[in-house]
Design an enzyme around this catalytic site. Structure first.
Site, short mmCIF file in Angstrom:
data_model
loop_
_atom_site.label_atom_id
_atom_site.label_comp_id
_atom_site.label_asym_id
_atom_site.label_seq_id
_atom_site.Cartn_x
_atom_site.Cartn_y
_atom_site.Cartn_z
N GLY A 111 0.98 -1.30 0.10
CA GLY A 111 -0.15 -0.05 0.00
C GLY A 111 0.80 1.25 0.20
O GLY A 111 0.54 2.23 0.63
N GLY A 163 8.19 -1.58 9.48
CA GLY A 163 9.74 -1.98 9.14
C GLY A 163 10.35 -1.04 8.12
O GLY A 163 9.65 0.13 7.69
N THR A 182 7.72 0.89 5.51
CA THR A 182 6.77 1.87 6.22
C THR A 182 7.48 2.93 6.70
O THR A 182 6.83 3.89 6.49
CB THR A 182 5.93 0.82 7.23
OG1 THR A 182 5.64 -0.29 6.85
CG2 THR A 182 5.06 1.60 7.85
N ILE A 211 9.99 -8.41 12.45
CA ILE A 211 10.46 -9.49 13.01
C ILE A 211 12.04 -9.47 12.77
O ILE A 211 12.88 -10.25 13.30
CB ILE A 211 10.00 -10.64 12.73
CG1 ILE A 211 9.86 -11.04 11.17
CG2 ILE A 211 8.65 -10.69 13.16
CD1 ILE A 211 9.58 -12.40 10.76
N ASP A 212 12.40 -8.75 11.80
CA ASP A 212 13.77 -8.66 10.85
C ASP A 212 14.79 -8.07 11.67
O ASP A 212 16.05 -8.35 11.67
CB ASP A 212 13.72 -8.02 9.48
CG ASP A 212 12.95 -9.20 8.32
OD1 ASP A 212 12.74 -10.27 8.82
OD2 ASP A 212 12.69 -8.42 7.51
N MET A 242 12.81 -16.44 8.14
CA MET A 242 13.01 -15.32 7.64
C MET A 242 14.08 -14.25 7.80
O MET A 242 15.00 -14.62 8.59
CB MET A 242 11.75 -14.47 7.91
CG MET A 242 10.47 -14.82 7.36
SD MET A 242 9.09 -14.02 7.40
CE MET A 242 7.82 -14.69 6.32
N ARG A 253 5.72 -14.76 11.81
CA ARG A 253 5.09 -13.36 12.19
C ARG A 253 3.72 -13.56 13.05
O ARG A 253 3.20 -12.38 12.96
CB ARG A 253 4.55 -12.70 10.79
CG ARG A 253 6.09 -12.25 10.15
CD ARG A 253 5.80 -11.27 9.33
NE ARG A 253 5.04 -11.37 8.43
CZ ARG A 253 4.87 -11.08 7.27
NH1 ARG A 253 6.10 -10.91 6.62
NH2 ARG A 253 3.85 -11.04 6.37
O1 F6P Z 1 9.90 -7.62 6.78
C1 F6P Z 1 9.52 -8.97 7.25
C2 F6P Z 1 9.49 -10.23 6.32
O2 F6P Z 1 9.03 -11.29 7.17
C3 F6P Z 1 10.60 -10.59 5.66
O3 F6P Z 1 11.70 -11.29 6.36
C4 F6P Z 1 10.08 -11.41 4.50
O4 F6P Z 1 11.12 -11.54 3.33
C5 F6P Z 1 8.96 -10.86 4.05
O5 F6P Z 1 8.49 -10.00 5.35
C6 F6P Z 1 7.79 -11.64 3.69
O6 F6P Z 1 6.79 -10.96 3.34
P1 F6P Z 1 5.25 -11.36 2.65
O7 F6P Z 1 4.37 -11.35 3.88
O8 F6P Z 1 4.89 -10.42 1.69
O9 F6P Z 1 5.68 -12.82 2.04
#
Ligand code: F6P
Length: 313
Positions: free
Chosen positions: A31, A68, A71, A92-93, A135, A240
């Site tokens: 978005g 993150g 955003t 989470i990263d 991730m 997540r």
């Molecule tokens: O930014 C957090 C994250 O978990 C990354 O580590 C990962 O690559 C990405 O989001 C995955 O995003 P999506 O929800 O679009 O699959």
């Protein structure tokens, strides 16, 4: 962008949310108002003027933007348009510069650690190599923390390009010492020595690149190189969700309190940051477009190496 979709939050709306994962706000990583994917059109559209208009019509005092790197970059752009913004680092990263921690990271690490704990059992029972893909698109924080906490034998992360042959050698050495199984934790964004990354969707037109498949590739390579059976598991989006750890609950609550204080003092264009023992405000401009990588001389990396963990380098 959709000015009508607003709701006044009261205390009743937020009671108890510290105990749940996800968000009560509605969220998207598709978005970006400055580059909103068009309907089959070639170029993304810029809806920032619509956002500014909504913001003005709603007569808001400030906007708290929680997220993150993507955003917070949007938050900075909104601030440059004149919106009073306070950012809060949530990913989470754990890859946001300027702050020691982001909320969500500790919860993801504790989930990934439990998964690694469980995989030890089956790896040992079947004398296998178990590869766990976690991730971490650009930075290896989850892989490093969950790998060390879960007692992994190999940790592969974007900051340390790996050579599958080196990983295989480390596993063979373990076998020579009598180990029957090995656990390999792989960040989805880990890079091979030849520069290869595992991409499932290159993205474009406002869509971010999607990584994936590295765990399976590494398992296949290790099976071929060592002759040992290997299996892979992808923890993916399980990282997540779920009940937040007490650390994350406290951090998010402190971040909220600090954001409120900054709004009262009319300090805008900043991100709340954790610099233990204090919370501070850092300019968004100093944060966006950067990545907090795992430093190669981090004590945890050095200690892990001395405990026999291979980084595949
Ligand atoms: O930014 C957090 C994250 O978990 C990354 O580590 C990962 O690559 C990405 O989001 C995955 O995003 P999506 O929800 O679009 O699959």
């Amino acid at each position: 962008m959709e000015g009508g979709r607003t709701h006044e939050l009261t205390l009743a709306d937020v009671v108890g949310i510290e105990r749940v994962g996800g968000t009560i706000l509605g969220t998207s990583n598709r978005g970006n108002p400055f580059a909103y994917p068009g309907n089959g059109e070639d170029k993304p559209n810029d809806y920032s003027a619509v956002c500014l208009d909504s913001f003005t019509r709603l007569t808001l005092d400030a906007m708290v933007v929680i997220g993150g790197d993507g955003t917070l970059a949007i938050a900075d752009q909104c601030h440059q348009l004149g919106m009073p913004i306070v950012g809060v680092p949530k990913t989470i990263d754990n890859d946001i510069v300027g702050t020691n921690s982001t909320f969500g990271f500790d919860t993801a690490v504790s989930f990934a650690t439990e998964a690694v704990d469980r995989l030890h059992d089956t790896a040992h029972a079947h004398s296998r190599i178990m590869v766990v893909e976690v991730m971490g698109r650009n930075a290896g924080w989850i892989a490093l923390y969950a790998g060390v906490a879960g007692g992994a034998d190999v940790i592969l992360m974007p900051e340390i390009p790996f050579d599958a042959e080196r990983v295989a050698t480390a596993i063979r050495r373990r076998e020579d010492r009598g180990a029957r199984s090995s656990i390999v934790v792989v960040a989805e964004g880990a890079v091979g020595k030849d520069g290869t990354v595992s991409v499932v969707d290159p993205g474009g037109q406002g869509r971010p690149e999607r990584l994936g498949g590295l765990g399976a590739r590494v398992a296949q390579e290790l099976e071929a190189l060592t002759g040992k059976e290997a299996r892979s598991v992808v923890l993916g989006h399980l990282q997540r969700g779920g009940v937040p750890t007490s650390f994350d609950r406290v951090l998010a609550t402190r971040f909220g309190g600090k954001a409120f204080e900054l709004i009262q003092r009319r300090v805008f264009g900043v991100m709340v940051a954790n610099r233990p023992p204090n919370l501070v405000a850092v300019p968004l401009a100093d944060v966006v477009g950067k990545t907090k990588y795992v430093p190669l001389d981090l004590d945890l990396v050095t200690t892990a190496r001395s405990l026999g963990v291979s980084f595949g380098d």
